[in-house]
Design a protein around this motif. Structure first.
Motif, PDB file in Angstrom:
ATOM      1  N   GLU A 763       0.827  -1.203   0.000  1.00  0.00           N
ATOM      2  CA  GLU A 763       0.000   0.000   0.000  1.00  0.00           C
ATOM      3  C   GLU A 763       0.863   1.256   0.000  1.00  0.00           C
ATOM      4  O   GLU A 763       0.587   2.215  -0.743  1.00  0.00           O
ATOM      5  CB  GLU A 763      -0.928  -0.001   1.216  1.00  0.00           C
ATOM      6  N   ALA A 764       1.906   1.243   0.859  1.00  0.00           N
ATOM      7  CA  ALA A 764       2.792   2.404   0.891  1.00  0.00           C
ATOM      8  C   ALA A 764       3.517   2.585  -0.434  1.00  0.00           C
ATOM      9  O   ALA A 764       3.695   3.705  -0.925  1.00  0.00           O
ATOM     10  CB  ALA A 764       3.785   2.253   2.036  1.00  0.00           C
ATOM     11  N   ALA A 765       3.948   1.481  -1.045  1.00  0.00           N
ATOM     12  CA  ALA A 765       4.650   1.570  -2.325  1.00  0.00           C
ATOM     13  C   ALA A 765       3.734   2.112  -3.423  1.00  0.00           C
ATOM     14  O   ALA A 765       4.150   2.915  -4.265  1.00  0.00           O
ATOM     15  CB  ALA A 765       5.187   0.195  -2.706  1.00  0.00           C
ATOM     16  N   LEU A 766       2.480   1.671  -3.433  1.00  0.00           N
ATOM     17  CA  LEU A 766       1.532   2.132  -4.439  1.00  0.00           C
ATOM     18  C   LEU A 766       1.309   3.638  -4.317  1.00  0.00           C
ATOM     19  O   LEU A 766       1.268   4.350  -5.329  1.00  0.00           O
ATOM     20  CB  LEU A 766       0.214   1.374  -4.273  1.00  0.00           C
ATOM     21  N   GLU A 767       1.191   4.129  -3.100  1.00  0.00           N
ATOM     22  CA  GLU A 767       0.992   5.564  -2.901  1.00  0.00           C
ATOM     23  C   GLU A 767       2.221   6.351  -3.337  1.00  0.00           C
ATOM     24  O   GLU A 767       2.105   7.403  -3.975  1.00  0.00           O
ATOM     25  CB  GLU A 767       0.672   5.838  -1.442  1.00  0.00           C
ATOM     26  N   MET A 768       3.427   5.829  -3.001  1.00  0.00           N
ATOM     27  CA  MET A 768       4.652   6.519  -3.411  1.00  0.00           C
ATOM     28  C   MET A 768       4.819   6.515  -4.931  1.00  0.00           C
ATOM     29  O   MET A 768       5.267   7.510  -5.525  1.00  0.00           O
ATOM     30  CB  MET A 768       5.861   5.859  -2.725  1.00  0.00           C
ATOM     31  N   ALA A 769       4.472   5.412  -5.599  1.00  0.00           N
ATOM     32  CA  ALA A 769       4.621   5.330  -7.065  1.00  0.00           C
ATOM     33  C   ALA A 769       3.652   6.265  -7.773  1.00  0.00           C
ATOM     34  O   ALA A 769       3.946   6.760  -8.864  1.00  0.00           O
ATOM     35  CB  ALA A 769       4.397   3.890  -7.517  1.00  0.00           C
ATOM     36  N   LYS A 770       2.477   6.514  -7.158  1.00  0.00           N
ATOM     37  CA  LYS A 770       1.522   7.441  -7.777  1.00  0.00           C
ATOM     38  C   LYS A 770       1.978   8.884  -7.650  1.00  0.00           C
ATOM     39  O   LYS A 770       1.693   9.708  -8.520  1.00  0.00           O
ATOM     40  CB  LYS A 770       0.151   7.275  -7.113  1.00  0.00           C
ATOM     41  N   ASN A 771       2.683   9.196  -6.549  1.00  0.00           N
ATOM     42  CA  ASN A 771       3.064  10.590  -6.273  1.00  0.00           C
ATOM     43  C   ASN A 771       4.463  10.935  -6.762  1.00  0.00           C
ATOM     44  O   ASN A 771       4.837  12.102  -6.717  1.00  0.00           O
ATOM     45  CB  ASN A 771       2.977  10.870  -4.781  1.00  0.00           C
ATOM     46  N   ASP A 772       5.256   9.974  -7.182  1.00  0.00           N
ATOM     47  CA  ASP A 772       6.634  10.239  -7.585  1.00  0.00           C
ATOM     48  C   ASP A 772       6.997   9.326  -8.749  1.00  0.00           C
ATOM     49  O   ASP A 772       6.364   8.268  -8.964  1.00  0.00           O
ATOM     50  CB  ASP A 772       7.585  10.006  -6.411  1.00  0.00           C
TER      51      ASP A 772
END
Length: 852
Positions: A763-772
């Motif tokens: 979940e954390a990785a998915l959020e980071m990949a969407k924002n960066d």
């Protein structure tokens, strides 16, 4: 509705458990009948015999044989029981007789000690009175000597007057303070007087101790002197005439004390020249400075009485007292001086009554020897009594040592009487006890049967509880996990539909409802099972080095962010805050607390904070801007099955209880900060604090740990297709903090300019990949978490659905290559990750080819 069902289940379980808990402890999961029997005090053999006799056969003949055998065993044991209990009564009677004897001896000894103590107290008081008489006489001498009427003849008359009062002393002296300027005149006056009246006295002027010599010599010149200028009787004390008392160290200390305090004082013991060599008769000097004069800075002249200790004791113990003391065989009275040494007091004198009524002197001894003598007793009781006395500035101890034959005739007669009565009662009591024992055996059989039923009920209750837990874990939780995983793929598929699709919004809403419901049921089951494990002691901690920010707070934030909240979620945590904790359980606690906060916050924020307290312990707090917790519910906040605080009454009432149990299992504390205020008008807010009893790990130790885990890299010189200067941006998704740090360290060795970001869950990785934007993303397959988290393949599928075009590399120790490729990964690598430089270059060469 759900809470009421849980409470009903709990009440039913408690009622069943209470029925089986009358005499039985809660059984362990695998206890056998023998263990249950031990809990109620019944041997396993008796249970086996009883169960075997009643269960192996149902014929009437076997039952009748069993009961006949029981009856005969009781009948044949009556005579033996009578003998045993009769012997017990006799034994108790003898014990009581011996106890009576010991108590009688002790009482007789206490009576004797009390009588001796009364004598000692009385004589100590008389000794104090006698000493006061000496002080009064000394004051009388000083007052007359300083009145201006003092002459040699008048001092002689004064001495005879004091002697006529009945006081027994060796000498009366008056010591003027003579300056060096007056020395010659004083010596001339004394020499003329003694030459005219006492020609046999060899007057030598002022004498004293010189240079450490203990023989009186001509006194050297001093600024002042304290000579014995007036003394009576003269002939008996010729050696002391004009002896400077200030030349003696011990007497100088006493004189200085008198000059400072204006109070009378007593010197240490001394042996007069008149005493025989080796005699135990000692004397003391009583110095009196006179009444305090406010106009004088210090007293000048001293009056002295020389007191022999034997004379002092004879004044206290008269002939009549001496005869009465002869009734106490071996009575000895001692005086010791404890003024300067409490541990080794100085012997002053000792007397004992003689046959003629007089007192005889005792040889010198030590106080410790007297105490040792009192600890060794023979036929007579040796009584040691000690009384402390206060004489002027000195502290003395009076010791009585008395041999007393104890009167034990009455005590011995009572002892034999008690023993004889016990013999008479024994036979009668044996018959009574044997009958009572028979009745008791009948009642014991009934209790044994009842206890066996209670044990069976307890076993059935424990087995039912275990079966229920196993059923929930296998039959409910596993399909639920599968449904959650399938829902993730459905959600990704729905998200990938065209924006113009009219059904997209409806389908997304439906998937959200299904997801929330399934997660609610999953959280309920997980909390219920975890609560049971924590309370029963079955939960074991697995501690490891944990990055508080990346492993705990960021995954919790990512899970909360997926709920599309209208409030802000902020993380406040120092960089590289690492501690040794159970990562899964700590994340579960923080997620539960943050999830509770998310239910109530409508505007504002949720702060996830971590810091190091003043006592160097890791402290995590969850702060929100919600309505707060009512005061009437704070006292029962952490109890199980509490009433929900939300308006829809959807809570289970076990989340906070579980959090408290888990924190306690980690040796920490969880509490509500009642002084917290969120700062938003109309909202009180809530702050829950988790304080762990662990200290943070210094960064140097974390680095050292990583070094120990890493292997030796080879120094191969392999040409890389990837330019070293290229600033790649990499995202590494792995739940183990140590592996993340190790991967970053190995890659940095080869490509120092590479920028590496870390994520602990999908979940954390998915959020980071969407924002960066990342060039390469490494994703692990299985990532443990306190809550349901995305698998690596689910994370890759979600990233591709969200339009992430980075190079994605799947990672796992299992062969899931095809699964990752189907989800959208570019290629797959097996764990463990590359360690040597050549292996790292080869891996990134493959990434570089895909980037081109």
């Amino acid at each position: 509705m759900l809470r009421s069902s849980l409470k009903m289940i709990q009440s039913n379980g408690n009622s069943l458990h209470n029925d089986s808990k009358i005499m039985v402890d809660e059984p362990a999961p695998n206890n056998h009948n023998g263990d249950q029997a031990k809990a109620v005090g019944i041997s396993s053999e008796s249970l086996e015999n009883d169960s075997g006799s009643s269960g192996t056969s149902s014929s009437d003949g076997v039952k009748r044989s069993f009961f006949c055998w029981r009856w005969r065993s009781v009948e044949y044991s009556v005579f033996g029981l009578e003998i045993c209990f009769a012997g017990l009564i006799i034994f108790v009677g003898i014990g009581l007789a011996l106890g009576f004897l010991l108590v009688g001896i002790n009482n007789e000894r206490e009576r004797t000690v009390l009588s001796v103590d009364n004598v000692v107290t009385s004589k100590a008081s008389e000794l104090q009175t006698a000493f006061s008489d000496y002080v009064v006489a000394t004051a009388w001498i000083h007052q007359f000597a300083t009145s201006g009427l003092l002459t040699r003849e008048s001092f002689r008359e004064l001495y005879l007057s004091v002697l006529a009062t009945g006081l027994d002393f060796q000498a009366a002296e008056f010591i003027p303070n003579v300056t060096h300027a007056d020395r010659a005149a004083s010596e001339a006056e004394a020499e003329a007087y003694y030459a005219a009246n006492y020609p046999q006295v060899n007057y030598q002027g002022f004498t004293g101790f010189e240079g450490g010599n203990c023989v009186p010599q001509q006194r050297s010149n001093q600024s002042f002197y304290f000579p014995v200028h007036y003394v009576e009787p003269v002939l008996d004390n010729a050696a002391a005439i004009d002896f400077d008392l200030y030349s003696s160290d011990s007497r100088r200390m006493t004189i200085d004390l008198v000059l400072q305090t204006w109070e009378p004082a007593v010197t240490a013991r001394l042996r007069l020249v008149q005493e025989k060599e080796g005699s135990s008769a000692y004397s003391v000097l009583l110095l009196y400075p006179g009444a305090k004069n406010v106009t004088a800075l210090e007293p000048r002249d001293l009056a002295i009485l020389v007191i022999r200790i034997p004379a002092l004791l004879e004044r206290v113990f008269s002939k009549q007292d001496s005869k009465s003391l002869q009734n106490l065989k071996g009575t000895k009275i001692y005086l010791f001086d404890t003024t300067h040494n409490d541990r080794f007091p100085q012997f002053l004198g000792g007397v004992a009554p003689a046959d003629d009524g007089s007192l005889r002197l005792l040889p010198e001894t030590e106080l410790q020897e007297l105490k040792e003598q009192s600890s060794v007793t023979g036929d007579d009781e040796l009584i040691f009594t000690m009384k402390e006395l206060k004489f002027a500035s000195s502290r003395w101890v009076m010791v009585f040592l008395v041999e007393k034959e104890l009167e034990l005739t009455t005590v011995i007669a009572g002892t034999f009487l008690i023993a004889f009565c016990s013999l008479l009662i024994g036979s009668w009591f044996a018959c009574t006890v044997s009958r009572a024992h028979y009745i008791t055996r009948l009642k014991a059989d009934a209790r044994r049967e009842k206890t066996r039923n209670q044990i069976q009920n307890a076993q059935e209750s424990a087995r039912a509880e275990r079966e229920l837990n196993d059923f929930i874990a296998h039959e409910v939780r596993n399909p639920l996990s599968a449904a959650l995983s399938a829902l993730t793929f459905v959600d990704s598929a729905v998200s990938g539909l065209d924006k113009g699709d009219e059904q997209k919004a409806t389908l997304l809403e439906d998937t959200r409802v299904i997801e929330v419901s399934l997660k609610y049921i999953n959280d309920l089951l997980r909390n219920t099972l975890d609560l049971h494990c924590s309370q029963s002691g079955q939960m074991k901690l697995k501690t490891s080095q944990t990055d508080i920010r990346r492993d705990i707070l960021e995954p919790v934030k990512s899970m909360l962010s997926r709920r599309h909240n209208e409030f802000e979620i902020v993380i406040d945590c120092p960089a590289d805050l690492v501690a040794i904790v159970d990562r899964l359980r700590l994340e579960q606690v923080v997620m539960n607390l943050a999830g509770n906060a998310a239910k109530f916050v409508t505007v504002g924020y949720i702060h996830l904070r971590a810091a190091v307290s003043v006592d160097n312990k890791v402290e995590i707090s969850i702060e929100d801007s919600g309505p707060g917790i009512p005061k009437e519910k704070r006292t029962t906040l952490f109890l199980k099955y509490q009433e929900s605080l939300d308006t829809l009454n959807q809570g289970t009432g076990i989340g906070l209880c579980l959090c408290q149990n888990l924190v306690a299992l980690m040796d920490g504390d969880l509490w509500l900060d009642e002084s917290y205020d969120c700062g938003i008008p109309g909202f009180t807010g809530t702050r829950m604090v988790v304080k762990l009893n662990v200290s943070p790990i210094p960064p140097s130790e974390v680095v050292q740990s990583l070094k120990k885990m890493s292997k030796h890299e080879s120094n191969d010189n392999v040409t890389s297709l990837l330019e070293p200067s290229k600033n790649l941006k990499i995202l590494f998704v792995e739940d183990e903090m140590i592996l993340r740090k190790l991967f970053a360290r190995v890659v940095k060795r080869v490509y120092p300019e590479v920028e590496i970001e870390e994520a602990a869950c999908g979940e954390a990785a998915l959020e980071m990949a969407k924002n960066d934007q990342f060039d390469v993303i490494f994703v692990d397959q299985y990532m443990a978490s306190a809550n349901k988290t995305l698998l690596g393949t689910e994370t890759v599928h979600a990233m591709r659905s969200a339009g992430v075009n980075s190079v994605i590399v799947g990672c796992s120790a299992n062969d899931v290559r095809d699964t990752f490729m189907d989800a959208g990964a570019d290629f797959f690598v097996f764990k463990p990750f590359p360690q040597t430089k050549s292996q790292v270059r080869k891996l990134f060469d493959r990434c570089a080819q895909l980037l081109r």
